[in-house]
Design a protein around this motif. Sequence first.
Motif, PDB file in Angstrom:
ATOM      1  N   ASN A  59     -10.204  -2.378  -4.710  1.00  0.00           N
ATOM      2  CA  ASN A  59     -11.181  -1.973  -3.707  1.00  0.00           C
ATOM      3  C   ASN A  59     -12.022  -0.822  -4.233  1.00  0.00           C
ATOM      4  O   ASN A  59     -11.493   0.132  -4.790  1.00  0.00           O
ATOM      5  CB  ASN A  59     -10.474  -1.510  -2.422  1.00  0.00           C
ATOM      6  CG  ASN A  59     -10.097  -2.658  -1.538  1.00  0.00           C
ATOM      7  OD1 ASN A  59     -10.941  -3.208  -0.852  1.00  0.00           O
ATOM      8  ND2 ASN A  59      -8.821  -3.026  -1.557  1.00  0.00           N
ATOM      9  N   ALA A  60     -13.313  -0.910  -4.010  1.00  0.00           N
ATOM     10  CA  ALA A  60     -14.199   0.185  -4.398  1.00  0.00           C
ATOM     11  C   ALA A  60     -14.125   1.328  -3.402  1.00  0.00           C
ATOM     12  O   ALA A  60     -14.332   2.483  -3.747  1.00  0.00           O
ATOM     13  CB  ALA A  60     -15.641  -0.317  -4.506  1.00  0.00           C
ATOM     14  N   LEU A  61     -13.809   0.988  -2.154  1.00  0.00           N
ATOM     15  CA  LEU A  61     -13.716   1.984  -1.085  1.00  0.00           C
ATOM     16  C   LEU A  61     -12.267   2.421  -0.891  1.00  0.00           C
ATOM     17  O   LEU A  61     -11.339   1.716  -1.292  1.00  0.00           O
ATOM     18  CB  LEU A  61     -14.226   1.392   0.232  1.00  0.00           C
ATOM     19  CG  LEU A  61     -15.709   1.061   0.313  1.00  0.00           C
ATOM     20  CD1 LEU A  61     -16.000   0.355   1.622  1.00  0.00           C
ATOM     21  CD2 LEU A  61     -16.548   2.320   0.193  1.00  0.00           C
ATOM     22  N   PRO A  62     -12.068   3.555  -0.238  1.00  0.00           N
ATOM     23  CA  PRO A  62     -10.704   3.931   0.162  1.00  0.00           C
ATOM     24  C   PRO A  62     -10.115   2.846   1.060  1.00  0.00           C
ATOM     25  O   PRO A  62     -10.851   2.114   1.731  1.00  0.00           O
ATOM     26  CB  PRO A  62     -10.907   5.233   0.936  1.00  0.00           C
ATOM     27  CG  PRO A  62     -12.211   5.766   0.443  1.00  0.00           C
ATOM     28  CD  PRO A  62     -13.048   4.560   0.151  1.00  0.00           C
ATOM     29  N   ILE A  63      -8.807   2.754   1.089  1.00  0.00           N
ATOM     30  CA  ILE A  63      -8.155   1.717   1.885  1.00  0.00           C
ATOM     31  C   ILE A  63      -7.244   2.323   2.948  1.00  0.00           C
ATOM     32  O   ILE A  63      -6.764   3.447   2.808  1.00  0.00           O
ATOM     33  CB  ILE A  63      -7.330   0.746   1.007  1.00  0.00           C
ATOM     34  CG1 ILE A  63      -6.169   1.490   0.311  1.00  0.00           C
ATOM     35  CG2 ILE A  63      -8.212   0.026   0.013  1.00  0.00           C
ATOM     36  CD1 ILE A  63      -5.078   0.586  -0.210  1.00  0.00           C
ATOM     37  N   LEU A  64      -7.020   1.541   3.992  1.00  0.00           N
ATOM     38  CA  LEU A  64      -5.987   1.817   4.984  1.00  0.00           C
ATOM     39  C   LEU A  64      -4.954   0.716   4.848  1.00  0.00           C
ATOM     40  O   LEU A  64      -5.306  -0.451   4.694  1.00  0.00           O
ATOM     41  CB  LEU A  64      -6.564   1.808   6.400  1.00  0.00           C
ATOM     42  CG  LEU A  64      -7.566   2.897   6.727  1.00  0.00           C
ATOM     43  CD1 LEU A  64      -8.095   2.703   8.144  1.00  0.00           C
ATOM     44  CD2 LEU A  64      -6.955   4.274   6.583  1.00  0.00           C
ATOM     45  N   GLU A  65      -3.705   1.074   4.897  1.00  0.00           N
ATOM     46  CA  GLU A  65      -2.617   0.112   4.764  1.00  0.00           C
ATOM     47  C   GLU A  65      -1.647   0.282   5.924  1.00  0.00           C
ATOM     48  O   GLU A  65      -1.067   1.353   6.103  1.00  0.00           O
ATOM     49  CB  GLU A  65      -1.902   0.332   3.423  1.00  0.00           C
ATOM     50  CG  GLU A  65      -0.724  -0.549   3.173  1.00  0.00           C
ATOM     51  CD  GLU A  65      -1.091  -2.010   2.951  1.00  0.00           C
ATOM     52  OE1 GLU A  65      -2.280  -2.325   2.749  1.00  0.00           O
ATOM     53  OE2 GLU A  65      -0.181  -2.841   3.002  1.00  0.00           O
ATOM     54  N   PHE A  66      -1.528  -0.775   6.739  1.00  0.00           N
ATOM     55  CA  PHE A  66      -0.606  -0.749   7.872  1.00  0.00           C
ATOM     56  C   PHE A  66       0.736  -1.325   7.490  1.00  0.00           C
ATOM     57  O   PHE A  66       0.820  -2.277   6.718  1.00  0.00           O
ATOM     58  CB  PHE A  66      -1.156  -1.595   9.028  1.00  0.00           C
ATOM     59  CG  PHE A  66      -1.950  -0.817  10.016  1.00  0.00           C
ATOM     60  CD1 PHE A  66      -1.327  -0.093  11.011  1.00  0.00           C
ATOM     61  CD2 PHE A  66      -3.328  -0.808   9.944  1.00  0.00           C
ATOM     62  CE1 PHE A  66      -2.066   0.628  11.932  1.00  0.00           C
ATOM     63  CE2 PHE A  66      -4.079  -0.098  10.857  1.00  0.00           C
ATOM     64  CZ  PHE A  66      -3.447   0.620  11.854  1.00  0.00           C
ATOM     65  N   GLU A  67       1.766  -0.742   8.063  1.00  0.00           N
ATOM     66  CA  GLU A  67       3.112  -1.269   7.985  1.00  0.00           C
ATOM     67  C   GLU A  67       3.701  -1.057   9.378  1.00  0.00           C
ATOM     68  O   GLU A  67       4.107   0.051   9.721  1.00  0.00           O
ATOM     69  CB  GLU A  67       3.913  -0.513   6.920  1.00  0.00           C
ATOM     70  CG  GLU A  67       5.316  -1.010   6.795  1.00  0.00           C
ATOM     71  CD  GLU A  67       6.120  -0.169   5.830  1.00  0.00           C
ATOM     72  OE1 GLU A  67       6.844  -0.774   5.037  1.00  0.00           O
ATOM     73  OE2 GLU A  67       6.037   1.063   5.890  1.00  0.00           O
ATOM     74  N   ASP A  68       3.669  -2.105  10.183  1.00  0.00           N
ATOM     75  CA  ASP A  68       3.986  -2.005  11.607  1.00  0.00           C
ATOM     76  C   ASP A  68       3.061  -0.956  12.235  1.00  0.00           C
ATOM     77  O   ASP A  68       1.858  -1.097  12.142  1.00  0.00           O
ATOM     78  CB  ASP A  68       5.471  -1.692  11.835  1.00  0.00           C
ATOM     79  CG  ASP A  68       6.374  -2.778  11.244  1.00  0.00           C
ATOM     80  OD1 ASP A  68       6.030  -3.963  11.368  1.00  0.00           O
ATOM     81  OD2 ASP A  68       7.401  -2.431  10.646  1.00  0.00           O
ATOM     82  N   GLU A  69       3.597   0.075  12.840  1.00  0.00           N
ATOM     83  CA  GLU A  69       2.754   1.120  13.419  1.00  0.00           C
ATOM     84  C   GLU A  69       2.647   2.340  12.500  1.00  0.00           C
ATOM     85  O   GLU A  69       2.203   3.403  12.918  1.00  0.00           O
ATOM     86  CB  GLU A  69       3.280   1.544  14.793  1.00  0.00           C
ATOM     87  CG  GLU A  69       3.087   0.471  15.843  1.00  0.00           C
ATOM     88  CD  GLU A  69       3.491   0.940  17.232  1.00  0.00           C
ATOM     89  OE1 GLU A  69       3.560   2.154  17.473  1.00  0.00           O
ATOM     90  OE2 GLU A  69       3.745   0.070  18.064  1.00  0.00           O
ATOM     91  N   PHE A  70       3.040   2.174  11.270  1.00  0.00           N
ATOM     92  CA  PHE A  70       2.913   3.232  10.276  1.00  0.00           C
ATOM     93  C   PHE A  70       1.668   2.944   9.448  1.00  0.00           C
ATOM     94  O   PHE A  70       1.370   1.799   9.140  1.00  0.00           O
ATOM     95  CB  PHE A  70       4.157   3.304   9.392  1.00  0.00           C
ATOM     96  CG  PHE A  70       5.397   3.652  10.165  1.00  0.00           C
ATOM     97  CD1 PHE A  70       5.703   4.973  10.438  1.00  0.00           C
ATOM     98  CD2 PHE A  70       6.241   2.663  10.637  1.00  0.00           C
ATOM     99  CE1 PHE A  70       6.844   5.306  11.168  1.00  0.00           C
ATOM    100  CE2 PHE A  70       7.374   2.983  11.361  1.00  0.00           C
ATOM    101  CZ  PHE A  70       7.673   4.307  11.636  1.00  0.00           C
ATOM    102  N   LEU A  71       0.958   3.986   9.104  1.00  0.00           N
ATOM    103  CA  LEU A  71      -0.324   3.808   8.429  1.00  0.00           C
ATOM    104  C   LEU A  71      -0.443   4.753   7.240  1.00  0.00           C
ATOM    105  O   LEU A  71      -0.041   5.916   7.322  1.00  0.00           O
ATOM    106  CB  LEU A  71      -1.457   4.075   9.428  1.00  0.00           C
ATOM    107  CG  LEU A  71      -2.893   3.969   8.945  1.00  0.00           C
ATOM    108  CD1 LEU A  71      -3.213   2.550   8.493  1.00  0.00           C
ATOM    109  CD2 LEU A  71      -3.843   4.376  10.062  1.00  0.00           C
TER     110      LEU A  71
END
Length: 179
Positions: A59-71
């Motif tokens: 990804n060229a942009l920053p990412i968000l990664e979810f794991e259930d309700e943890f981010l």
Amino acid sequence: MDKIFFLLERVYRMTHIPVRYIDKTSEMVLLCRGYETKHDPLSCDEELRNSIIKKLKVNALPILEFEDEFLYGACMDSIECSIILGPIRTGAVDSIHMSRYATKHHVPVNNIAIIHRTMDALSAVLSLVHYTITGKIATETEIISNRSATVNSSEAVENAYQEYELETAENETVRFNFS
């Protein structure tokens, strides 16, 4: 590198969101704030760390990664070192979820502390960190929609946005337009 250490130290002090600076091989943690290294979920669970970094590298942009309700939020600097923020919990922080999370990531239950923050708050911090280290602007909207773009189906994208709208409505925060 001292400037990045200074920035990340200040980000942690202001937000209390755990932050790590990991070398480009993904093996060495150059800076960790929020956890002792031996109790850090990203140090204890190599699969989790590698999964986030693998997605970050495409990804060229920053990412968000979810794991259930943890981010988690992550971005990369110009020398391909990774900066990972989190985990945060987007839902209420309770002992049941914390215990499951700690067990899943091989962390002693009594040594895990995760704070509640919104996706908007994490993406704002991530946007600032990314801009400060790269000079490139990535708005919160772009970061959130980049997260949605990595999901496979359009239904899942819509669900992610509906989840975001619900979260911001509950917290009475400003929402970003879906487009």
